[in-house]
Write an enzyme that holds these catalytic residues in place. Structure first.
Site, PDB file in Angstrom:
ATOM      1  N   SER A  78       0.882  -1.177   0.000  1.00 58.45           N
ATOM      2  CA  SER A  78       0.000   0.000   0.000  1.00 58.45           C
ATOM      3  C   SER A  78       0.913   1.218   0.000  1.00 58.45           C
ATOM      4  O   SER A  78       2.103   1.110   0.326  1.00 58.45           O
ATOM      5  CB  SER A  78      -0.858  -0.020   1.270  1.00 58.45           C
ATOM      6  N   TYR A 124      -2.802  -1.461  10.231  1.00 52.88           N
ATOM      7  CA  TYR A 124      -2.750  -1.624   8.773  1.00 52.88           C
ATOM      8  C   TYR A 124      -1.418  -1.119   8.207  1.00 52.88           C
ATOM      9  O   TYR A 124      -0.751  -1.820   7.438  1.00 52.88           O
ATOM     10  CB  TYR A 124      -3.924  -0.880   8.132  1.00 52.88           C
TER      11      TYR A 124
HETATM   12  P1  NAP Z   1     -11.533  -6.023  -0.996  1.00 50.93           P
HETATM   13  O1  NAP Z   1     -12.397  -5.609  -2.122  1.00 50.93           O
HETATM   14  O2  NAP Z   1     -12.092  -6.048   0.384  1.00 50.93           O
HETATM   15  O3  NAP Z   1     -10.895  -7.441  -1.365  1.00 50.93           O
HETATM   16  C1  NAP Z   1     -10.154  -8.184  -0.444  1.00 50.93           C
HETATM   17  C2  NAP Z   1     -10.695  -9.593  -0.446  1.00 50.93           C
HETATM   18  O4  NAP Z   1      -9.878 -10.386   0.447  1.00 50.93           O
HETATM   19  C3  NAP Z   1     -12.132  -9.651   0.101  1.00 50.93           C
HETATM   20  O5  NAP Z   1     -12.948 -10.504  -0.675  1.00 50.93           O
HETATM   21  C4  NAP Z   1     -11.904 -10.203   1.489  1.00 50.93           C
HETATM   22  O6  NAP Z   1     -13.019 -10.859   2.035  1.00 50.93           O
HETATM   23  C5  NAP Z   1     -10.767 -11.148   1.232  1.00 50.93           C
HETATM   24  N1  NAP Z   1     -10.171 -11.592   2.482  1.00 50.93           N
HETATM   25  C6  NAP Z   1     -10.006 -10.873   3.612  1.00 50.93           C
HETATM   26  N2  NAP Z   1      -9.474 -11.646   4.575  1.00 50.93           N
HETATM   27  C7  NAP Z   1      -9.331 -12.868   4.030  1.00 50.93           C
HETATM   28  C8  NAP Z   1      -8.877 -14.098   4.538  1.00 50.93           C
HETATM   29  N3  NAP Z   1      -8.470 -14.208   5.813  1.00 50.93           N
HETATM   30  N4  NAP Z   1      -8.858 -15.177   3.746  1.00 50.93           N
HETATM   31  C9  NAP Z   1      -9.287 -15.076   2.452  1.00 50.93           C
HETATM   32  N5  NAP Z   1      -9.739 -13.941   1.911  1.00 50.93           N
HETATM   33  C10 NAP Z   1      -9.773 -12.843   2.705  1.00 50.93           C
HETATM   34  O7  NAP Z   1     -10.259  -5.082  -0.885  1.00 50.93           O
HETATM   35  P2  NAP Z   1      -9.258  -4.522  -1.998  1.00 50.93           P
HETATM   36  O8  NAP Z   1      -9.320  -3.056  -1.885  1.00 50.93           O
HETATM   37  O9  NAP Z   1      -9.455  -5.191  -3.286  1.00 50.93           O
HETATM   38  O10 NAP Z   1      -7.880  -4.978  -1.339  1.00 50.93           O
HETATM   39  C11 NAP Z   1      -7.040  -5.956  -1.914  1.00 50.93           C
HETATM   40  C12 NAP Z   1      -5.635  -5.727  -1.384  1.00 50.93           C
HETATM   41  O11 NAP Z   1      -5.188  -4.428  -1.790  1.00 50.93           O
HETATM   42  C13 NAP Z   1      -5.529  -5.755   0.140  1.00 50.93           C
HETATM   43  O12 NAP Z   1      -4.345  -6.396   0.521  1.00 50.93           O
HETATM   44  C14 NAP Z   1      -5.492  -4.278   0.504  1.00 50.93           C
HETATM   45  O13 NAP Z   1      -4.851  -4.069   1.721  1.00 50.93           O
HETATM   46  C15 NAP Z   1      -4.703  -3.736  -0.662  1.00 50.93           C
HETATM   47  N6  NAP Z   1      -4.847  -2.300  -0.874  1.00 50.93           N
HETATM   48  C16 NAP Z   1      -6.062  -1.757  -1.174  1.00 50.93           C
HETATM   49  C17 NAP Z   1      -6.156  -0.375  -1.371  1.00 50.93           C
HETATM   50  C18 NAP Z   1      -7.450   0.306  -1.702  1.00 50.93           C
HETATM   51  O14 NAP Z   1      -7.486   1.540  -1.722  1.00 50.93           O
HETATM   52  N7  NAP Z   1      -8.528  -0.423  -1.978  1.00 50.93           N
HETATM   53  C19 NAP Z   1      -5.027   0.419  -1.241  1.00 50.93           C
HETATM   54  C20 NAP Z   1      -3.816  -0.167  -0.933  1.00 50.93           C
HETATM   55  C21 NAP Z   1      -3.742  -1.530  -0.751  1.00 50.93           C
HETATM   56  P3  NAP Z   1     -13.939 -10.013   3.080  1.00 50.93           P
HETATM   57  O15 NAP Z   1     -14.542  -8.897   2.272  1.00 50.93           O
HETATM   58  O16 NAP Z   1     -14.920 -11.015   3.545  1.00 50.93           O
HETATM   59  O17 NAP Z   1     -13.012  -9.501   4.149  1.00 50.93           O
END
Ligand code: NAP
Length: 238
Positions: free
Chosen positions: A128, A141
């Site tokens: 991130s 985080y």
């Molecule tokens: P998202 O839409 O919430 O997708 C993350 C997925 O991972 C969700 O389906 C979530 O399920 C699943 N997950 C969470 N804990 C898990 C576990 N223990 N086992 C299996 N699956 C699990 O979020 P995203 O924004 O796409 O994020 C993806 C990655 O990008 C993450 O690592 C996040 O930290 C990183 N990131 C995101 C952003 C942003 O602005 N969106 C910025 C920087 C980094 P649940 O919904 O049930 O928890």
């Protein structure tokens, strides 16, 4: 998609039921890769908690059965919430690290023999921009994402002699189900990130998936041990 840059690759993508992970899995497949997807929920090949004991070994074993090998890892599963420091219970901090860091470490560790055997392994972790700075309410985080960047650099150093690259993509503010609640509850936060980006917009999952696909490809064969901001220029501005 005509481009088959990833043909022959055998990848695991976690967190593939939503947001960035779903876009990554679709993009890798569109470029010809075989992909085993995993999430807690959603339309994936394997429903599992990546932080559970034995989950990564199970996933790696499934990959071998389903694809005949494994050479690419993109652990996208992650969790985040805004919590003031005094509200950071031990259990919350531990869960954030279990999912965001420990599960990434275990997946890579359990795949090492296969990655070494492949000779051209690819690991793309999802850090991130908070791998590079801290912010209010994000102690667990931001600490976890700093750890992911450090872990990735150490992996790159250790597995480099075996032809494995490890890169940490550092997304800026991306419009996904993870960020939607914060952007709804704090519209000023959304506006802040839209304006902070040089490109004056939030990112889309596809903006990240396209970069991940490049890093998984042979085009990125000399890129490793690197944290890459994919943030529309947000980190480059004051
Ligand atoms: P998202 O839409 O919430 O997708 C993350 C997925 O991972 C969700 O389906 C979530 O399920 C699943 N997950 C969470 N804990 C898990 C576990 N223990 N086992 C299996 N699956 C699990 O979020 P995203 O924004 O796409 O994020 C993806 C990655 O990008 C993450 O690592 C996040 O930290 C990183 N990131 C995101 C952003 C942003 O602005 N969106 C910025 C920087 C980094 P649940 O919904 O049930 O928890």
């Amino acid at each position: 998609m005509a481009c088959e840059r990833l043909k022959g690759r055998k990848a695991i993508v976690t967190g593939a039921g939503s947001g960035i992970g779903a876009a990554v899995a679709a993009r890798l497949r569109a470029e010809g890769a075989q992909v085993l997807t995993c999430d807690l929920k959603g339309e994936v090949d394997h429903l599992a908690d990546v932080a559970a004991q034995g989950a990564s070994a199970d996933l790696v074993a499934r990959a071998v059965v389903a694809m005949g090998g494994l050479d690419t890892l993109v652990p996208c599963a992650g969790i985040s919430a805004f919590t003031p420091l005094e509200g950071h219970e031990d259990a919350y901090f531990e869960r954030v690290f279990a999912v965001n860091v420990f599960a990434v470490f275990r997946l890579v560790r359990d795949a090492v023999p296969l990655l070494k055997a492949a000779g051209n392994g690819r690991i793309v972790t999802i850090g991130s921009t908070t791998s590079s700075f801290g912010d209010e309410g994000l102690a667990a985080y931001a600490a976890s994402k700093h750890a992911v960047l450090g872990l990735t650099k150490a992996i790159a150093a250790e597995l480099g002699p075996f032809g494995v690259t490890a890169t940490c993509v550092q997304p800026g503010a991306i419009d996904t189900p993870m960020t939607a609640p914060a952007f709804t509850e704090m519209p000023e936060y959304k506006t802040f990130w839209e304006n902070k980006a040089s490109l004056r917009r939030l990112g889309e999952p596809q903006d990240i998936a396209d970069v991940v696909a490049f890093l998984c490809s042979d085009d990125a064969r000399f890129v490793t041990g690197h944290g890459l901001w994919v943030d529309g220029g947000a980190m480059a501005r004051h």
